[in-house]
Design an enzyme around this catalytic site. Structure first.
Site, PDB file in Angstrom:
ATOM      1  N   TYR A  16      48.893   1.401  -6.342  1.00 24.58           N
ATOM      2  CA  TYR A  16      47.847   2.204  -6.978  1.00 24.58           C
ATOM      3  C   TYR A  16      46.864   2.713  -5.941  1.00 24.58           C
ATOM      4  CZ  TYR A  16      49.059   0.411 -11.641  1.00 24.58           C
ATOM      5  OH  TYR A  16      49.697   0.111 -12.812  1.00 24.58           O
ATOM      6  N   TYR A  62      55.679  -3.497  -9.057  1.00 19.44           N
ATOM      7  CA  TYR A  62      54.794  -4.064  -8.033  1.00 19.44           C
ATOM      8  C   TYR A  62      54.614  -5.568  -8.238  1.00 19.44           C
ATOM      9  CZ  TYR A  62      51.001  -3.225 -11.510  1.00 19.44           C
ATOM     10  OH  TYR A  62      50.222  -3.178 -12.631  1.00 19.44           O
ATOM     11  N   ARG A 111      55.643  -6.768 -11.847  1.00 20.19           N
ATOM     12  CA  ARG A 111      55.454  -5.984 -13.061  1.00 20.19           C
ATOM     13  C   ARG A 111      56.573  -4.953 -13.172  1.00 20.19           C
ATOM     14  NH1 ARG A 111      51.555  -4.833 -16.056  1.00 20.19           N
ATOM     15  NH2 ARG A 111      53.237  -5.198 -17.499  1.00 20.19           N
ATOM     16  N   HIS A 133      55.627   0.779 -15.164  1.00 19.05           N
ATOM     17  CA  HIS A 133      54.892   1.118 -16.390  1.00 19.05           C
ATOM     18  C   HIS A 133      53.840   2.176 -16.101  1.00 19.05           C
ATOM     19  CE1 HIS A 133      52.553  -2.063 -14.420  1.00 19.05           C
ATOM     20  NE2 HIS A 133      51.503  -1.422 -14.884  1.00 19.05           N
ATOM     21  N   HIS A 163      50.063   3.231 -17.660  1.00 19.26           N
ATOM     22  CA  HIS A 163      48.972   2.835 -18.551  1.00 19.26           C
ATOM     23  C   HIS A 163      48.549   4.032 -19.395  1.00 19.26           C
ATOM     24  CE1 HIS A 163      48.074  -1.083 -16.552  1.00 19.26           C
ATOM     25  NE2 HIS A 163      48.595  -0.482 -15.505  1.00 19.26           N
TER      26      HIS A 163
HETATM   27 FE   LIG Z   1      49.617  -1.584 -13.885  1.00 15.76          FE
END
Ligand SMILES: [Fe+3]
Lengths: 245, 189
Positions: free
Chosen positions: A112, A151, A161, A164, A166
């Site tokens: 991110y 990640y 994870r 995905h 959000h």
């Molecule tokens: Fe996330």
């Protein structure tokens, strides 16, 4: 009818979601919930005008390129280009039109653009991972982006994870507000993810997008469809909820 | 009415630790424009079960204006609202607290016509929270309205103070205790 009577009688409340819809706030497999879930039972809040209204956002808030995360920089981001589209509906299948949809996501490597994300995967100078749009009059939305990577995180040893995106939705009322995550079909990381698995089993598939050959574009992008359902309203004994004039 | 089968709602998921890139707005805190004469800052911390401030939370607020009008088409008086009154506020807690510039709302009736005390609806999102929690801010310096409020009266007396914002230097303070001895009263809405 006085304004007060009108406000008291108009607009039926929204139906509660049945048990088994949302993850419990106390979900021990997701360790951060331990100190972040209320222990006492919530009280019932009858829906007054405060709860059946909600922010009307969007006009002036959406930039021209906000729904295409691949054109926000001079160069193109690295990764698999995808189109994510769907409809925002209420529990009666009615479109939720002109409603703000916000998304944020990791880049193709799973990183991110956030100062707290420091895992050793490169940032992409051409990708912010942030989008917003308004649903159209049929409740439709569409984003062009790149497929986010998985990640790692520290919840347990070798925790990853699943990929995905959000999603944040306002619907038309305070009661309909929803923040969720959209996943991709057949992700091998589902089984070990306590966030995905916090959702009661029967409801999990509602978080998984559908590969959409019809929206896959030749030599351009893969298509994924993700419909989002917000709470519907109680039946009204009289037809007075047409406010679209 | 036509019969229709109902669709189940999409489940909630946590905002995760990186919510700020998607959900922080520069004008998020401004329920009313800066410089609004009667504006006040509503500030507070979001605390976890160990009493530690949660710095990766998001607080959202929703309320009517000082005359009880909502900026929403289902309020028949929405057209009378001053432009610039949004009714909605959003603040992260990276600094250790959230802050919302707003006005003390007017009074609006409940479904049976009973006037409610001035209140602000609040959603709290955070990493480690798989669903938002919902609470209400009431104002400690409105004791008479609070005493007659139909929602506050359903709250056990010894927990009502968890819903009261207290006057501060530039407005009001309202801490949210997600868990613990002083756990805030949360609502199913
Ligand atoms: Fe996330």
């Amino acid at each position: 009818m006085s304004a007060r009577e009108q406000r008291t009688r108009a607009s039926p409340p929204y139906r509660p979601d049945p048990d088994g819809t949302h993850p419990p706030l106390d979900s021990p497999g997701y360790r951060s919930t331990a100190l972040r879930h209320p222990v006492r039972r919530p009280l019932t809040l009858p829906q007054s005008v405060t709860e059946i209204t909600g922010p009307v956002l969007g006009e002036g808030r959406i930039g021209e390129r906000d729904n295409d995360l691949t054109v926000q920089h001079p160069g193109e981001p690295i990764g698999q280009r995808i189109v994510v589209h769907g409809r925002v509906l209420d529990g009666d299948g009615r479109a939720v039109p002109n409603s703000l949809v916000e998304i944020w996501q990791a880049n193709a490597g799973g990183r991110y653009r956030h100062d707290a994300d420091v895992w050793p995967c490169p940032l992409d100078p051409n990708f912010d991972g942030v989008g917003r749009t308004l649903t159209d009059e049929h409740g439709r939305y569409e984003f062009t982006t790149i497929k986010p990577g998985a990640y790692p995180w520290k919840n347990h040893h070798n925790a990853w994870r699943p990929a995905h995106i959000h999603f944040s939705l306002f619907g038309r009322s305070f009661t309909q507000r929803l923040v969720t995550q959209m996943y991709f079909p057949d992700d091998p990381l589902f089984d070990q993810d306590p966030i995905f698995n916090s959702v009661p089993e029967a409801a999990r598939s509602r978080l998984v997008s559908r590969f959409d050959m019809n929206r896959t574009t030749d030599h351009w992008a893969l298509g994924f469809e993700f419909d989002i359902v917000l709470r519907g309203r109680e039946a009204t004994p009289f037809e007075d909820d047409d406010h679209d004039h | 009415m036509t019969t229709s089968s109902t669709l189940p709602s999409t489940p909630s998921q946590t905002v995760g630790p990186y919510l700020h890139i998607g959900l922080t707005w520069q004008d998020g805190p401004f329920v009313v424009p800066e410089g609004t004469p009667s504006s006040v800052w509503l500030r507070g911390r979001v605390l976890d079960g160990a009493g530690e401030p949660i710095t990766d939370a998001l607080v959202e607020t929703w309320q009517c204006d000082e005359h009880g009008r909502f900026a929403h088409p289902e309020d028949p008086r929405s057209a009378e609202i001053d432009s610039g009154f949004r009714g909605f506020g959003r603040s992260d807690t990276r600094s250790g607290e959230y802050g919302i510039l707003t006005v003390v709302p007017g009074r609006v009736p409940d479904r049976t016509g009973v006037p409610q005390a001035p209140h602000v609806d609040v959603s709290v999102f955070a990493r480690g929270m798989l669903h938002r929690v919902v609470t209400r801010v009431y104002f400690a310096d409105r004791p008479e309205a609070n005493a007659a409020d139909p929602v506050l009266s359903t709250v056990p007396r010894d927990r009502r103070q968890t819903l009261l914002a207290r006057p501060s230097a530039d407005g009001y303070t309202f801490d949210v205790h997600v868990q613990g001895e002083y756990e805030t009263v949360f609502f199913d809405v």
